[in-house]
Every structure is written in C-alpha cells, then in structure tokens.
Design a protein around this motif. Structure first.
Motif: not given
Length: 119
Positions: A109-116
C-alpha cells in the motif's frame, strides 16, 4: 460492533446497502459499507480472500469493510478516491491479493500510493 467501534445497527445498514446496490467493484475489490455512517471509531477492516468467493459471477479478491463516524466526511472522500484508484489498478490488486501478512499488505500500500491515508 463487538469492539464498540460501530453502532448496533451497523450490520443491518451494511446488509441494506448490499441489497440495494452491490458493493463488489472492478478487479475483485469489494467495499461493503452502511447506508448511513454509524461508526463510533473510524476503521477499515481488510480481508484478502484466499479461497475462491464468487458473487454474481464476480470473483472477490479483496474486501475493505468501511466503518466511519458521521463527522468523517472528508476522510470518507479520501478513502473513496483511494479505493477507486486501487480497484482500477489490476496490478496493485493482484499484488495485494498475493500477500500473506499485514506488514506485507501495508508495505505494498505504501509503495503504491504513499502514506495518503495516514497523513
């Protein structure tokens, strides 16, 4: 409900929503949520469906069960936009579907979209 994160009507509202309009979307992503926001604590429960689960000819891979408080409209918009992006990204869904742990799920999740979702 058992953890006091949602009102006692939460399950009823989720089932009503599902009867009205299915919340199974693209690429096997399901996002069940109640017709009325009735959370006591904002939570998203996630299930990676390893055993084949079919509903209306759709193969469900990921379930994001949404539970938000009534005052969380901005968070609701953020989560909705994020999950729409996710369900439209077949590669990301497939990567998440293959995980075997929470840490691995969150890493993707973090690699794909960051800490959104956790600014």
């Amino acid at each position: 409900v058992k953890n006091n994160w949602a009102t006692k009507d939460y399950v009823k509202y989720v089932l009503e929503r599902e009867k009205a309009i299915s919340t199974i979307y693209s690429n096997g992503v399901a996002i069940p949520h109640p017709m009325t926001m009735c959370g006591i604590k904002n939570t998203i429960s996630v299930c990676v469906v390893k055993d084949r689960m079919l509903s209306s000819e759709k193969n469900i891979k990921l379930i994001f069960l949404i539970n938000l408080r009534k005052d969380s409209y901005k968070l609701h918009k953020t989560i909705t936009a994020y999950l729409v992006d996710l369900m439209e990204n077949k590669k990301a869904v497939e990567e998440l579907y293959k995980v075997n742990s929470f840490d691995e799920f969150m890493r993707i999740i973090y690699e794909w979209k960051g800490d959104v979702l956790c600014p």
